[in-house]
Scaffold this motif. Structure first.
Motif, PDB file in Angstrom:
ATOM      1  N   ALA A   8       0.835  -1.201   0.000  1.00 30.89           N
ATOM      2  CA  ALA A   8       0.000   0.000   0.000  1.00 30.89           C
ATOM      3  C   ALA A   8       0.868   1.247   0.000  1.00 30.89           C
ATOM      4  N   ARG A   9       0.470   2.218  -0.788  1.00 28.43           N
ATOM      5  CA  ARG A   9       1.115   3.535  -0.756  1.00 28.43           C
ATOM      6  C   ARG A   9       0.183   4.536  -1.423  1.00 28.43           C
ATOM      7  N   ARG A  10       0.463   5.773  -1.233  1.00 34.68           N
ATOM      8  CA  ARG A  10      -0.295   6.839  -1.886  1.00 34.68           C
ATOM      9  C   ARG A  10       0.471   7.329  -3.117  1.00 34.68           C
ATOM     10  N   GLY A  11      -0.172   8.168  -3.892  1.00 31.76           N
ATOM     11  CA  GLY A  11       0.510   8.771  -5.021  1.00 31.76           C
ATOM     12  C   GLY A  11       0.144   8.108  -6.327  1.00 31.76           C
ATOM     13  N   SER A  12       1.073   8.112  -7.246  1.00 34.20           N
ATOM     14  CA  SER A  12       0.845   7.605  -8.591  1.00 34.20           C
ATOM     15  C   SER A  12       0.807   6.087  -8.631  1.00 34.20           C
ATOM     16  N   VAL A  13      -0.231   5.554  -9.256  1.00 32.68           N
ATOM     17  CA  VAL A  13      -0.331   4.104  -9.444  1.00 32.68           C
ATOM     18  C   VAL A  13       0.804   3.612 -10.332  1.00 32.68           C
ATOM     19  N   PHE A  14       1.101   4.372 -11.388  1.00 32.07           N
ATOM     20  CA  PHE A  14       2.166   3.995 -12.315  1.00 32.07           C
ATOM     21  C   PHE A  14       3.514   3.952 -11.599  1.00 32.07           C
ATOM     22  N   THR A  15       3.793   4.973 -10.813  1.00 30.70           N
ATOM     23  CA  THR A  15       5.065   5.005 -10.081  1.00 30.70           C
ATOM     24  C   THR A  15       5.143   3.864  -9.082  1.00 30.70           C
ATOM     25  N   MET A  16       4.040   3.623  -8.411  1.00 34.63           N
ATOM     26  CA  MET A  16       4.002   2.552  -7.425  1.00 34.63           C
ATOM     27  C   MET A  16       4.420   1.232  -8.047  1.00 34.63           C
ATOM     28  N   CYS A  17       3.854   0.932  -9.190  1.00 34.17           N
ATOM     29  CA  CYS A  17       4.081  -0.380  -9.795  1.00 34.17           C
ATOM     30  C   CYS A  17       5.429  -0.461 -10.516  1.00 34.17           C
ATOM     31  N   THR A  18       5.850   0.611 -11.133  1.00 32.72           N
ATOM     32  CA  THR A  18       7.068   0.530 -11.933  1.00 32.72           C
ATOM     33  C   THR A  18       8.333   0.703 -11.090  1.00 32.72           C
ATOM     34  N   ARG A  19       8.244   1.442  -9.998  1.00 35.13           N
ATOM     35  CA  ARG A  19       9.424   1.618  -9.145  1.00 35.13           C
ATOM     36  C   ARG A  19       9.435   0.664  -7.964  1.00 35.13           C
ATOM     37  N   GLY A  20       8.263   0.351  -7.446  1.00 36.41           N
ATOM     38  CA  GLY A  20       8.198  -0.602  -6.341  1.00 36.41           C
ATOM     39  C   GLY A  20       8.846  -0.123  -5.066  1.00 36.41           C
ATOM     40  N   THR A  21       8.914   1.184  -4.889  1.00 38.06           N
ATOM     41  CA  THR A  21       9.524   1.742  -3.690  1.00 38.06           C
ATOM     42  C   THR A  21       8.548   2.678  -2.981  1.00 38.06           C
ATOM     43  N   GLY A  22       8.894   3.044  -1.770  1.00 39.10           N
ATOM     44  CA  GLY A  22       8.103   4.020  -1.031  1.00 39.10           C
ATOM     45  C   GLY A  22       6.808   3.495  -0.472  1.00 39.10           C
ATOM     46  N   MET A  23       6.690   2.170  -0.320  1.00 38.73           N
ATOM     47  CA  MET A  23       5.465   1.606   0.225  1.00 38.73           C
ATOM     48  C   MET A  23       5.323   1.922   1.705  1.00 38.73           C
ATOM     49  N   ASP A  24       4.097   2.132   2.122  1.00 40.85           N
ATOM     50  CA  ASP A  24       3.819   2.321   3.541  1.00 40.85           C
ATOM     51  C   ASP A  24       3.786   0.984   4.279  1.00 40.85           C
ATOM     52  N   ILE A  25       3.432  -0.071   3.549  1.00 38.22           N
ATOM     53  CA  ILE A  25       3.381  -1.395   4.172  1.00 38.22           C
ATOM     54  C   ILE A  25       3.450  -2.462   3.093  1.00 38.22           C
ATOM     55  N   TRP A  26       4.082  -3.577   3.445  1.00 40.56           N
ATOM     56  CA  TRP A  26       4.105  -4.778   2.618  1.00 40.56           C
ATOM     57  C   TRP A  26       3.448  -5.913   3.374  1.00 40.56           C
ATOM     58  N   GLY A  27       2.774  -6.787   2.650  1.00 42.71           N
ATOM     59  CA  GLY A  27       2.283  -8.005   3.258  1.00 42.71           C
ATOM     60  C   GLY A  27       3.390  -9.045   3.324  1.00 42.71           C
ATOM     61  N   GLU A  28       3.059 -10.194   3.887  1.00 40.99           N
ATOM     62  CA  GLU A  28       4.054 -11.243   4.057  1.00 40.99           C
ATOM     63  C   GLU A  28       4.166 -12.154   2.839  1.00 40.99           C
ATOM     64  N   GLY A  29       3.209 -12.048   1.937  1.00 42.01           N
ATOM     65  CA  GLY A  29       3.284 -12.805   0.693  1.00 42.01           C
ATOM     66  C   GLY A  29       2.494 -14.096   0.718  1.00 42.01           C
ATOM     67  N   THR A  30       2.121 -14.544  -0.472  1.00 38.79           N
ATOM     68  CA  THR A  30       1.431 -15.820  -0.632  1.00 38.79           C
ATOM     69  C   THR A  30       2.032 -16.518  -1.848  1.00 38.79           C
ATOM     70  N   GLN A  31       2.265 -17.825  -1.725  1.00 39.59           N
ATOM     71  CA  GLN A  31       2.965 -18.571  -2.762  1.00 39.59           C
ATOM     72  C   GLN A  31       2.001 -19.039  -3.848  1.00 39.59           C
ATOM     73  N   VAL A  32       2.387 -18.768  -5.083  1.00 43.31           N
ATOM     74  CA  VAL A  32       1.667 -19.285  -6.244  1.00 43.31           C
ATOM     75  C   VAL A  32       2.633 -20.168  -7.022  1.00 43.31           C
ATOM     76  N   THR A  33       2.235 -21.398  -7.257  1.00 39.74           N
ATOM     77  CA  THR A  33       3.072 -22.329  -8.013  1.00 39.74           C
ATOM     78  C   THR A  33       2.273 -22.852  -9.194  1.00 39.74           C
ATOM     79  N   VAL A  34       2.815 -22.649 -10.376  1.00 39.14           N
ATOM     80  CA  VAL A  34       2.189 -23.149 -11.597  1.00 39.14           C
ATOM     81  C   VAL A  34       3.017 -24.330 -12.072  1.00 39.14           C
ATOM     82  N   SER A  35       2.419 -25.503 -12.008  1.00 37.50           N
ATOM     83  CA  SER A  35       3.160 -26.714 -12.336  1.00 37.50           C
ATOM     84  C   SER A  35       2.201 -27.785 -12.819  1.00 37.50           C
ATOM     85  N   SER A  36       2.684 -28.625 -13.723  1.00 36.74           N
ATOM     86  CA  SER A  36       1.877 -29.743 -14.194  1.00 36.74           C
ATOM     87  C   SER A  36       2.207 -31.006 -13.397  1.00 36.74           C
TER      88      SER A  36
END
Length: 124
Positions: A96-124
């Motif tokens: 989560a962060r405020r400001g530009s959506v484009f900047t948020m996604c392309t730079r990936g910096t300045g976040m107010d908070i990160w989650g702990e993550g969830t694993q996605v595995t694509v496999s046959s």
């Protein structure tokens, strides 16, 4: 203070679908982004959405296959992932962060908070 928590990661076959959820608390004014870290690679911003839901961004790697949406009544941001490929495997984080959506996604910096993550595995 804003907090986020991911859910929905799983093992899925190529061509399959999965929906991730990011539960948001403590704020209704933050943009929310989904970031992916594949094994041995840097974290990549794949999709972000503004606080109102009016503005979205998709990386070229997921454009046309993934859809981001938010339900502000439920304080949840969803990432619908269709036509999954082996290269979609990784840990998916929301942030989560405020400001530009484009900047948020392309730079990936300045976040107010990160989650702990969830694993996605694509496999046959």
């Amino acid at each position: 203070q804003v907090h986020v928590a991911e859910s929905g990661g799983d093992l899925v076959q190529p061509g399959g679908s999965l929906r991730l959820a990011c539960s948001v608390s403590g704020s209704t004014n933050h943009n929310i982004g989904w970031f992916r870290q594949a094994p041995g690679q840097e974290r990549e911003g794949i999709s972000c959405i503004s606080s109102s839901g009016d503005t979205t961004y998709y990386s070229d790697s997921v454009k046309g296959r993934f859809t981001i949406s938010r339900d502000n009544a439920e304080n949840t941001v969803f990432l619908q992932m269709d036509d999954l490929k082996f290269e979609d495997t990784g840990i998916y984080y929301c942030a989560a962060r405020r400001g530009s959506v484009f900047t948020m996604c392309t730079r990936g910096t300045g976040m107010d908070i990160w989650g702990e993550g969830t694993q996605v595995t694509v496999s046959s």
